[in-house]
Design a protein around this motif. Structure first.
Motif, mmCIF file in Angstrom:
data_model
loop_
_atom_site.group_PDB
_atom_site.id
_atom_site.type_symbol
_atom_site.label_atom_id
_atom_site.label_comp_id
_atom_site.label_asym_id
_atom_site.label_seq_id
_atom_site.Cartn_x
_atom_site.Cartn_y
_atom_site.Cartn_z
ATOM 1 N N GLU A 190 8.617 0.539 12.831
ATOM 2 C CA GLU A 190 9.095 -0.062 14.491
ATOM 3 C C GLU A 190 8.833 -0.959 14.507
ATOM 4 O O GLU A 190 10.216 -1.673 14.971
ATOM 5 N N ARG A 191 7.981 -1.768 14.435
ATOM 6 C CA ARG A 191 7.917 -3.420 14.749
ATOM 7 C C ARG A 191 8.351 -4.552 14.553
ATOM 8 O O ARG A 191 9.208 -4.695 14.389
ATOM 9 N N ALA A 192 8.551 -4.069 12.662
ATOM 10 C CA ALA A 192 9.640 -4.610 11.531
ATOM 11 C C ALA A 192 10.756 -4.028 12.337
ATOM 12 O O ALA A 192 11.723 -5.459 12.730
ATOM 13 N N GLU A 193 11.604 -3.424 12.806
ATOM 14 C CA GLU A 193 13.106 -3.038 12.681
ATOM 15 C C GLU A 193 13.300 -3.263 14.070
ATOM 16 O O GLU A 193 14.515 -3.775 14.652
ATOM 17 N N GLU A 194 12.263 -3.626 14.803
ATOM 18 C CA GLU A 194 13.042 -4.280 16.269
ATOM 19 C C GLU A 194 12.650 -5.404 16.301
ATOM 20 O O GLU A 194 13.492 -6.304 17.363
ATOM 21 N N MET A 195 12.228 -6.572 15.148
ATOM 22 C CA MET A 195 12.755 -7.706 15.023
ATOM 23 C C MET A 195 13.914 -7.840 14.071
ATOM 24 O O MET A 195 14.170 -8.592 13.995
ATOM 25 N N ASN A 196 13.916 -6.672 13.432
ATOM 26 C CA ASN A 196 15.431 -6.808 13.016
ATOM 27 C C ASN A 196 14.868 -7.355 10.989
ATOM 28 O O ASN A 196 15.763 -8.378 10.940
ATOM 29 N N TRP A 197 13.454 -7.507 11.081
ATOM 30 C CA TRP A 197 13.021 -7.938 9.700
ATOM 31 C C TRP A 197 13.418 -6.370 9.022
ATOM 32 O O TRP A 197 12.936 -5.491 9.366
ATOM 33 N N LYS A 198 12.972 -7.263 7.345
ATOM 34 C CA LYS A 198 13.247 -5.589 6.977
ATOM 35 C C LYS A 198 12.098 -5.659 5.863
ATOM 36 O O LYS A 198 10.978 -6.475 6.040
ATOM 37 N N MET A 199 11.186 -4.374 5.628
ATOM 38 C CA MET A 199 9.811 -3.904 5.561
ATOM 39 C C MET A 199 10.517 -3.315 3.847
ATOM 40 O O MET A 199 11.083 -1.299 4.005
ATOM 41 N N GLU A 200 9.417 -3.852 3.404
ATOM 42 C CA GLU A 200 9.966 -3.450 1.989
ATOM 43 C C GLU A 200 8.140 -2.642 0.996
ATOM 44 O O GLU A 200 7.166 -3.437 0.794
ATOM 45 N N PHE A 201 8.285 -1.859 0.753
ATOM 46 C CA PHE A 201 6.834 -1.286 -0.342
ATOM 47 C C PHE A 201 6.836 -1.545 -1.413
ATOM 48 O O PHE A 201 8.021 -0.970 -2.024
ATOM 49 N N ARG A 202 6.597 -1.723 -2.512
ATOM 50 C CA ARG A 202 6.313 -2.299 -3.756
ATOM 51 C C ARG A 202 5.489 -1.591 -4.527
ATOM 52 O O ARG A 202 4.547 -2.493 -3.787
ATOM 53 N N ARG A 203 4.980 -1.619 -5.875
ATOM 54 C CA ARG A 203 4.292 -1.379 -6.003
ATOM 55 C C ARG A 203 4.958 -0.789 -7.831
ATOM 56 O O ARG A 203 5.293 -0.864 -8.549
ATOM 57 N N ASP A 204 3.818 -1.825 -8.656
ATOM 58 C CA ASP A 204 3.947 -1.976 -10.342
ATOM 59 C C ASP A 204 2.413 -1.301 -11.002
ATOM 60 O O ASP A 204 1.848 -1.112 -10.066
ATOM 61 N N HIS A 205 1.907 -1.315 -11.774
ATOM 62 C CA HIS A 205 0.823 -1.058 -12.644
ATOM 63 C C HIS A 205 -0.544 -1.540 -12.697
ATOM 64 O O HIS A 205 -1.469 -0.796 -12.878
ATOM 65 N N LEU A 206 -0.419 -2.618 -11.083
ATOM 66 C CA LEU A 206 -1.284 -3.655 -10.538
ATOM 67 C C LEU A 206 -1.608 -3.321 -9.371
ATOM 68 O O LEU A 206 -2.913 -2.886 -9.370
ATOM 69 N N TYR A 207 -0.584 -3.754 -8.916
ATOM 70 C CA TYR A 207 -0.563 -3.994 -7.562
ATOM 71 C C TYR A 207 0.723 -3.296 -6.496
ATOM 72 O O TYR A 207 1.503 -2.749 -7.101
ATOM 73 N N THR A 208 -0.008 -3.063 -5.219
ATOM 74 C CA THR A 208 1.458 -2.450 -4.594
ATOM 75 C C THR A 208 0.693 -3.636 -3.822
ATOM 76 O O THR A 208 -0.158 -4.048 -2.890
ATOM 77 N N ALA A 209 1.888 -3.671 -2.600
ATOM 78 C CA ALA A 209 2.454 -4.549 -2.176
ATOM 79 C C ALA A 209 3.406 -3.742 -0.841
ATOM 80 O O ALA A 209 4.407 -3.602 -0.912
ATOM 81 N N VAL A 210 3.511 -4.812 0.259
ATOM 82 C CA VAL A 210 4.342 -4.937 1.366
ATOM 83 C C VAL A 210 4.623 -5.874 1.651
ATOM 84 O O VAL A 210 4.269 -7.139 2.219
ATOM 85 N N GLU A 211 6.311 -6.312 1.764
ATOM 86 C CA GLU A 211 7.227 -7.052 2.263
ATOM 87 C C GLU A 211 7.676 -7.440 3.437
ATOM 88 O O GLU A 211 8.366 -6.616 3.944
ATOM 89 N N LEU A 212 7.715 -8.193 4.782
ATOM 90 C CA LEU A 212 8.564 -8.291 5.560
ATOM 91 C C LEU A 212 9.108 -9.681 5.419
ATOM 92 O O LEU A 212 8.880 -10.661 5.248
#
Length: 219
Positions: A190-212
């Motif tokens: 909700e914070r990201a949407e309010e600020m008009n930021w893009k929020m994405e979740f990513r996963r490969d075989h080693l790492y998990t990441a959230v990006e704003l």
């Protein structure tokens, strides 16, 4: 005179930002504690109902102990965020850098975090700083509670028009329904949407990441 007026406006703007940040922290404290205490009450009720089941009893006791520890650490971290260094000049509010705040945020976490922050202070508005800190805090708490990670990374890069902030870990990855029963992640979204930021979740075989990500005009 113009310089004096500018200084007064800056002080007023900074004071407003501090108050907004504290109000937001108060809300997060209230919501986070309320959620955790509700879970504790459910566990206690279950203990009373299943006292004959020793294995279940021990599991619930361990869960209660873990939740109490998390609430305690959450409160201590939020209280620490409310503190600020004494000011040599009482007429001007002191400002701690984002990088410094982030490093303090993760210093007592059981997961070892590295902070690589290259976004200059002038590139972020006071509101953006408050919201970014809150989002990163929630991501860090989520990593601690659910990921089983041993290492985490907080990376921030950008220019005056755009930025990308990534919080990454080497944990077990996502659950099937990422936002189900995840109060903190939903607030972060909700914070990201309010600020008009893009929020994405990513996963490969080693790492998990959230990006704003904040995109520039026309993006």
């Amino acid at each position: 005179m113009l310089e004096h007026i500018q200084k007064e406006l800056e002080v007023e703007r900074n004071a407003t930002t501090v108050l907004e940040a504290r109000e937001q922290l108060a809300k997060e404290l209230h919501d986070g504690i309320a959620q955790s205490l509700f879970l504790l009450s459910v566990k206690v009720d279950r203990l009373e109902e299943h006292v004959v089941d020793k294995d279940r009893h021990l599991q619930d006791v361990q869960q209660i102990r873990k939740t109490v520890h998390e609430v305690n650490r959450y409160v201590r971290q939020a209280i620490a965020d409310l503190k600020y260094e004494p000011m040599e000049d009482k007429s001007i509010l002191s400002h701690e850098s984002m990088e410094s705040k982030l490093k303090k945020m993760v210093v007592d976490t059981p997961v070892q975090f590295s902070v690589n922050w290259s976004i200059q202070e002038s590139m972020l508005s006071p509101k953006e700083k408050v919201e970014l800190l809150a989002c990163v805090r929630e991501a860090v708490v989520n990593i601690e509670k659910h990921s089983g990670a041993t290492h985490g990374w907080i990376v921030g890069e950008g220019d005056p028009h755009r930025f990308k902030v990534m919080i990454k870990d080497d944990g077990r990855g996502f659950v099937d329904n990422l936002f189900k029963d995840r109060f903190g992640l939903n607030i972060m979204k909700e914070r990201a949407e309010e600020m008009n930021w893009k929020m994405e979740f990513r996963r490969d075989h080693l790492y998990t990441a959230v990006e704003l990500t904040k995109e520039g005009e026309g993006k």
